[in-house]
Design an enzyme around this catalytic site. Sequence first.
Site: not given
Lengths: 189, 72
Positions: A35, A135, A165
């Site tokens: 993240e 992602e 995601e």
Amino acid sequence: MWIYEKKLQYPVRVSKCDPKMAKYLIEQYGGADGELAAALRYLNQRYTIPDKVIGLLTDIGTEEFAHLEMIATMVYKLTKDATPEQLREAGLGDHYADHSFALFYHNAAGNPFTVTYIQAKGDPIADLYEDIAAEEKARATYQWLIDMTDDPDLQDSLKFLREREVVHALRFREAVEMLKEHQDSRHPY
Amino acid sequence: MDAQWRTYTPWRSPFDPCPPREQRAYIVPPNQFIQTQPRGLRQFAPREALRRGTLWPDLYSPYDTAGRGAQP
């Protein structure tokens, strides 16, 4: 600037005492597709991308910090009441020697976070493709983390993060479509 | 202007310190418009294909900087 709301984006409950899981979760804290890397990657790209997609990068980059906070909460809950001996047994002896109970930005194998995890090419298509790939890789990481715990509450939070995601990858692909079509109205050719 | 180029005008503040460079350009290469290459596309002559790096004109991206209409 940012406005802070003192609550998590999605509740984090951990119901099984499993310090070892903290060692694995840290991958999403300071790992290559974690993240932190995501937030820094997207927020930095905003300055050299067409205006149409700047807002998307701001929104998703900001959300990544909210996710970072959720991961931090999981790690903290799993380690805060452990003894140094228990941390050692959980494979966190190296971590304790360097950081005690502090969280640190490194991956599951202990490699410190490095900005070489991210790139900014300044080519809008290339940058957005990196975002899409990041992602999808983060989605995969969440899958492997879900596989490694049988705590239904922890799995619930991780499944929320995995779904984000999925959504972000689609938003970035939509941004690519916008940039493929986009022509400056002032200079039609 | 070469059809692969796109231009945009970034927002400009009245307080920006440097003279404006109004337009920016970026390229969208043809691979962005093909999911799976169809059969039977037009072909370059063999010698020309060797020089261009592809057998198919539909996949050719010249990166003709003269045609971009603005700096990156």
